[in-house]
Write an enzyme that holds these catalytic residues in place. Sequence first.
Site, PDB file in Angstrom:
ATOM      1  N   LYS A   1       0.970  -1.094  -0.051  1.00  0.00           N
ATOM      2  CA  LYS A   1      -0.166   0.103  -0.131  1.00  0.00           C
ATOM      3  C   LYS A   1       0.886   1.320  -0.018  1.00  0.00           C
ATOM      4  CE  LYS A   1      -3.958  -2.016   2.515  1.00  0.00           C
ATOM      5  NZ  LYS A   1      -5.098  -1.967   1.538  1.00  0.00           N
TER       6      LYS A   1
ATOM      7  N   ARG B   1      -9.986 -12.286   2.132  1.00  0.00           N
ATOM      8  CA  ARG B   1     -10.579 -13.425   1.565  1.00  0.00           C
ATOM      9  C   ARG B   1      -9.809 -14.684   1.757  1.00  0.00           C
ATOM     10  NH1 ARG B   1     -10.794 -10.619  -4.364  1.00  0.00           N
ATOM     11  NH2 ARG B   1     -10.967  -8.926  -3.032  1.00  0.00           N
TER      12      ARG B   1
END
Length: 509
Positions: A272, A347
């Site tokens: 990020k 996920r």
Amino acid sequence: MDNYLPCDVVEINSLENLSTWDTICVIESVPPILSCVFEEHRSFDKAFDSEVTCFKDPKTNIRIVSAPLGELDDFDDVRVYARASEKAISRAIKAGGKAVILVLPEAINTSGRFQYSALQTILGALHELYVPIQLREDVPDQKQRIEKLGVYHSNAGFLKKVVDDSLQFERGRFAARDIGGGDPERMAPPKVATYVENLFAKTNIKLTIISDLAVIQKDFPLFEAVNRAASSVARHNGRIIYLEYEAPQNAKKTVILVGKGVCYDTGGADIKAGGIMAGMSRDKCGAAFVGGFMKYVSETAPQHTNVIGVMCMVRNSVGEECYVADEVVTARSGARVRVGNTDAEGRMCMADALCEMKQRALSMPDSHLFTIATLTGHAHLAVGVGYSIVMDNGPAREQGHGNELKKNGDLIGDPFEISTLQREDFSAHQSKILGEDVIQANNLPSSRTPRGHQTPAAFMMLASGLDKHGTNSSNPLKYSHLDIAGSAGDHPDTPTGSPLLAIAKTHLI
């Protein structure tokens, strides 16, 4: 003082003797003893019924804070009471209040959109009074914002019920705030495990913690991929935490909750960049909700419902050991998963636990599986701050689950919006290459991906094998994915514990 409440909470049936109190907060219903002074202030202050005010009552010699609701219309909901209560408590603290009485709405509503107004009034005050765990631990003399909170209503029976209900909810929300709001070191996976051990010591919750890397590698390979870089640092090594409640009587239903607990998300190899890593210690609020919800379950002890919570606690670190795009990992289900983007780690960390819970659900009564996660910026963008999203599979949708959750969430002040899974969501994750079954993600941010909050639910169904348990299968299983990116509470706001109220109202109350 209760370790999982911000201060002592006292029921008050009379405002005649106020010698031990210094402040009264009024939201809607003005007690008769204060009616004259309220009329006096209203007569010379045109903003009195729309702005927070603080003044002294000469008759009782006590500080009064008025935080009116203002004029309500068709688009207001019961959360207006919580917001007004938060403002009142904040103003009382600024004025120097230490022993504060909160006056509940006098009308007892048993139906309609404001039937939980008293509950929301109390919960709003308790939310404002929360002190972060690290401040409580590091600076003990600042562990409370006030010394005690009194709650007033003229009906003693109603008062006791609403206070009891509020405190049961608040103990769960308090624990969820602690876990969700702790910084990357205070609430790294091993320390979350220790916190949970203390939370459920000598209770009706069975606790199991998996920390053995060999077990994680064998049974949770997708989780292990995310955990790989962090596992070389003992204090960051992942934990899978099971919390199980068995109904004391014959269970009629089973609720199974799998929460994303990414204690810090660097993005991994797909790091990020550009300053967007700040605040990523809140990426564990799905698992934090699970811990808080199980605290509520422990408090309320539902008679006919089994509840299982799984907290998937992991740190998505970056380094020479981190997993990378293009890796193919065989999931617990046997599905071969190609990694597309290491920043789609949530996920991954839940899918194997979901697979395990899917197998257990097949032998349990009326099971409903959930994944809960601050999963996508797309969800936050789609519905905004304060709203969770529910996505049902076929069996859950056929029973009207999403509509029921939305209705209950609206009533109790923990709102949901409904999204629908479509064929395109599954197609987006189906591999086109021989030797691979599922693509984990594309290489764009979710907020720039069409259907960016729906497709991850499809991935988890494909990676866990839940896609084989649809409406027309021989073993249908209800499954709902909850994206709480908009409702969990972003830094610097206090974590909310959502969607604890809505899930409890729908599945336990």
